[in-house]
Design an enzyme around this catalytic site. Sequence first.
Site, PDB file in Angstrom:
ATOM      1  CE1 TYR A   1      89.815  41.926  58.366  1.00 30.68           C
ATOM      2  CE2 TYR A   1      88.765  40.432  56.814  1.00 30.68           C
ATOM      3  CZ  TYR A   1      89.064  41.710  57.225  1.00 30.68           C
ATOM      4  OH  TYR A   1      88.605  42.781  56.496  1.00 30.68           O
TER       5      TYR A   1
ATOM      6  CE1 TYR B   1      93.624  39.558  61.815  1.00 33.26           C
ATOM      7  CE2 TYR B   1      94.630  40.411  63.820  1.00 33.26           C
ATOM      8  CZ  TYR B   1      94.253  40.577  62.494  1.00 33.26           C
ATOM      9  OH  TYR B   1      94.533  41.770  61.850  1.00 33.26           O
ATOM     10  CB  CYS B   2      95.087  33.194  60.649  1.00 31.94           C
ATOM     11  SG  CYS B   2      94.104  31.793  61.218  1.00 31.94           S
ATOM     12  CD1 TRP B   3      89.991  32.695  55.616  1.00 38.81           C
ATOM     13  CD2 TRP B   3      89.982  34.911  55.533  1.00 38.81           C
ATOM     14  NE1 TRP B   3      88.900  33.060  54.871  1.00 38.81           N
ATOM     15  CE2 TRP B   3      88.869  34.426  54.803  1.00 38.81           C
ATOM     16  CE3 TRP B   3      90.168  36.287  55.632  1.00 38.81           C
ATOM     17  CZ2 TRP B   3      87.956  35.262  54.156  1.00 38.81           C
ATOM     18  CZ3 TRP B   3      89.268  37.132  54.986  1.00 38.81           C
ATOM     19  CH2 TRP B   3      88.176  36.614  54.260  1.00 38.81           C
TER      20      TRP B   3
END
Length: 355
Positions: free
Chosen positions: A126, A97-99
């Site tokens: 996130y 995952y990222c932002w």
Amino acid sequence: MKYPALLSFNDINAQLDQFDTIIDVRSPSEFADDHIPGAINCPVLNDEERQRVGTLYKQVSAFDAKKMGAAMVSRHIAHHIDTHFNDKPRDWSPLIYCWRGGNRSGAMAYILARIGWPVIQLDGGYKDYRRFVNSYLLAMPAQFQFYVICGPTGSGKSRLLQKLTAQGAQVLDLEKLAAHRGSVLGSLPSVQQPSQKSFESSIWQTLRHFNPDRPVFVESESKKIGNLRVPDALMEKIRSSHCITLELSRANRVQLLLQDYAHFVTYPSTLISKLECLIPLQGKEKILQWQIMARSGEMACLFDALLVHHYDPAYSRSIARNFLSIDQAKKIVLEDISEGAFDTATLRIAELILS
């Protein structure tokens, strides 16, 4: 299933512990602020690179920013494959995952999936995880039955929670999660408190492993623990729950504080500085007297004075105002601060709950 698969946090929450690795590809500062518990940080852009790409995006063009970012991301992904993932078996299953937007996590997920690993990418990143945690902390506390361990400062509440934890009880130790003992003097030496988001993640991580059919033990806390705030729904539930009060002689409470706050005994200058915070409540003259006691090594007398003039009056006001069932609280008397005394207290708690 075709990989990389794109799933929301709600879709994967029940299977979160089944992933072999949870990979957070955000920058180190984003990861430090908060992350999914258990995740490792494998940034595809570091903080400086992320700033450079963002500046280019705003000041020049999205095309130029993506071109620069792609080169950086590719180099980082290659490095992570060489150093972190090269020994992983074919059935290794990572969550990435990222932002939010998915560009950073999507790049890594695509390459790892092309290698042949069953990769899951977190849809919404996130931010989707944070929405889930916020909803959980709003609704889930009502499903648990809390027993609140009460008692004035130095009565052994935290030690009792540690004993209960060691014996397999469900304990939500908010002070431990907050890295703070909860009072104006409660900061831990050389330990920085987590961010508010990270604190909430730790609460969620603890509660999600608890069985709602079993009691949860928690200490009587203020709304704030150091710089952190206990989530409102959790605080309301705790304050309306059953209370168990610890009673310990003042002399024993002083001895317990001398043990728990040994860093002040060793480094009195730290305590002398912190006492300044109490001037609005106690006045300059009294604080000056306490600072002289600290400087001369009269720590037992100082802690006794703090109990009598500051902590006990504050506790009496707070507990009566905030904990609705304190008048019906069942009492446990500790004879001393020995291991045996706290062992006996845990047995007494089991009797009180069952009675």
